[in-house]
Design an enzyme around this catalytic site. Structure first.
Site, PDB file in Angstrom:
ATOM      1  N   GLU A   1       0.773  -1.013   0.234  1.00  0.00           N
ATOM      2  CA  GLU A   1      -0.266   0.140  -0.232  1.00  0.00           C
ATOM      3  C   GLU A   1       0.370   1.208  -0.250  1.00  0.00           C
ATOM      4  O   GLU A   1       0.594   1.934  -0.374  1.00  0.00           O
ATOM      5  CB  GLU A   1      -0.946   0.311   1.376  1.00  0.00           C
TER       6      GLU A   1
ATOM      7  N   GLU B   1     -10.036   6.033   0.583  1.00  0.00           N
ATOM      8  CA  GLU B   1      -9.707   4.246   0.291  1.00  0.00           C
ATOM      9  C   GLU B   1     -10.511   4.506  -0.879  1.00  0.00           C
ATOM     10  O   GLU B   1     -11.007   4.511  -1.274  1.00  0.00           O
ATOM     11  CB  GLU B   1     -10.212   4.081   1.346  1.00  0.00           C
TER      12      GLU B   1
END
Length: 461
Positions: free
Chosen positions: A309, A424
């Site tokens: 990520e 997100e």
């Protein structure tokens, strides 16, 4: 307060052992207000791809929490007073007093022992923590606790925990009673920062550019014509002194801010043409702080194909920075512009100290393999308009399921004093989402969407 110290200990252990193998285990000594905590025989803390997992009985035996295990539903409930945390084996989502919160790793069963990840609750803790790598021990001090073994009462325990250079600013994360002394020297031109009674923390020594034997290293700086490089070393051992040197290409003035109460983020800002003064200002432009989540030893979520990520977050953040730099009415500041680590409190502090107009934290999600889509979080009602403006654009750019704009109790948007949003963008745990997240063309569209959302919210051309 003392119960919370053990949870902070686990966070320190995770940082102190960032390169350990997947699912490796180890033990360590724990001191709380100078007294060693005795762990049960055979109790081990596990590091699972950078996420610390701890046997649930450690919490009940040493900290006095009420722990309940429901075998039928494979649910663990931990309660202390009004604080109640419910976790399910295999699920990355926990329930904290009715609020659904995502964890870095799902709880697991290991040989009949339930292991739970605890980093996600560490933000709520309040003990002072010091890790001694030589002794393999962690020292926890509560607000009314005593001194750590080997320390003089009232002694200075300052550490330099990390540093980075971005936006023509040197940012140094410090803990303790740090009192930086900054001076400007010539022949050659340089800015020197000395911090007495200070050492490098174990988290700093995990930096690849730090030589543990010589206690020195350097940070290569590119793209900033004022600076050649940044050097740092343990300059003196009596008293213990950390010296940081900014090697300049020509004489340059600076401003200094922080750290508050000796801990936090210390900034030397070269964006000034005058002698050191408080806040340099933005010339009437709107100031936007872009935060690429995670970094360095903290990879964030791990994707289906093991992509990290932190790499997605930084790639998109840098694209956003490049686009915003072209906007005549916006000034952009990055919390990080390379693979470095900042504490959550320091990310918020950058925005607060600069009195930013907007704060945006970029992330990628994780969950069951079937979970897909884009969601955006806000903390205060006053943040919701920003979250809506960004979400609308990002959903269109990604072309994934619209999971909505939601309330989220995340540190970086809770502690910032200006409108903030946490993005997100997609799920790394979903093969289709992951493929899109790491597609350069999609990243370009997302970056452009974030910029459109910012401009629409700020109402700037």
């Amino acid at each position: 307060m003392k119960k919370f110290g053990f949870l902070m200990f686990l966070v320190v252990i995770m940082i102190a052992f960032p390169k350990m193998a997947d699912a490796s285990s180890y033990s360590a000594k724990i001191y709380l207000d100078g007294q060693q905590i005795n762990l049960s025989s055979g109790v081990k803390v596990e590091n699972n791809n950078g996420t610390v997992m701890v046997p649930i009985r450690v919490i009940s035996e040493n900290l006095g929490y009420n722990v309940n295990w429901n075998k039928a539903s494979q649910t663990v409930t931990v309660q202390d007073g009004s604080q109640k945390v419910t976790m399910v084996i295999g699920s990355q989502y926990a329930d904290i007093n009715g609020q659904r919160v995502q964890m870095a790793k799902a709880p697991v069963l290991r040989g009949g022992t339930t292991l739970v990840p605890i980093r996600f609750i560490s933000e709520q803790m309040g003990l002072e923590v010091r890790w001694d790598n030589a002794q393999k021990a962690v020292y926890l001090t509560s607000s009314n606790g005593g001194s750590n073994p080997g320390e003089q009462p009232g002694g200075n325990t300052s550490t330099v925990d990390g540093l980075s250079f971005s936006e023509n600013r040197l940012m140094v994360a410090v803990t303790g009673n740090a009192k930086p002394n900054v001076s400007k020297l010539s022949n050659p031109d340089r800015i020197v920062i000395d911090m007495e009674n200070t050492n490098f923390s174990d988290t700093f020594s995990s930096n690849a550019s730090f030589n543990d034997a010589t206690k020195s290293g350097q940070l290569t700086v590119s793209g900033y014509p004022d600076v050649k490089m940044v050097r740092y070393s343990l300059y003196n051992s009596n008293p213990m002194t950390v010296r940081i040197v900014i090697d300049l290409n020509s004489a340059k003035n600076y401003t200094v801010s922080g750290p508050e109460n000796g801990s936090g983020l210390f900034i030397v800002d070269l964006n000034t043409t005058t002698n050191p003064t408080p806040d340099p200002g933005t010339g009437g432009k709107k100031l936007v702080v872009i935060d690429a989540g995670h970094g360095d030893h903290d990879p964030g979520a791990i994707g289906v194909t093991k992509k990290k990520e932190k790499d997605f977050n930084l790639a998109v953040a840098l694209k956003v920075e490049k686009l915003l730099a072209k906007e005549k009415n916006i000034q952009v500041v990055m919390t990080r512009s390379n693979d470095t680590f900042l504490e959550l409190k320091d990310r918020a502090k950058i925005a607060n100290d600069l009195k930013a107009d907007v704060f945006i934290s970029i992330h990628a999600n994780s969950g069951p393999s079937t979970a897909s889509g884009t969601e955006t979080y806000y903390y205060n009602e006053s943040d919701k308009a920003l979250a809506n403006a960004l979400h609308k654009e990002i959903v269109q750019a990604m072309g994934l399921k619209d999971r909505g704009v939601k309330y989220g109790n995340f540190h970086v948007i809770r502690e910032t004093k200006m409108p903030g949003a946490l993005l997100e963008v997609g799920f790394l745990s979903n093969k289709t989402d992951e493929s899109k997240l790491f597609d350069p063309a999609t990243q370009d569209r997302v970056a452009a969407a974030i910029v459109r959302g910012i401009k629409n919210y700020l109402k700037v051309d």
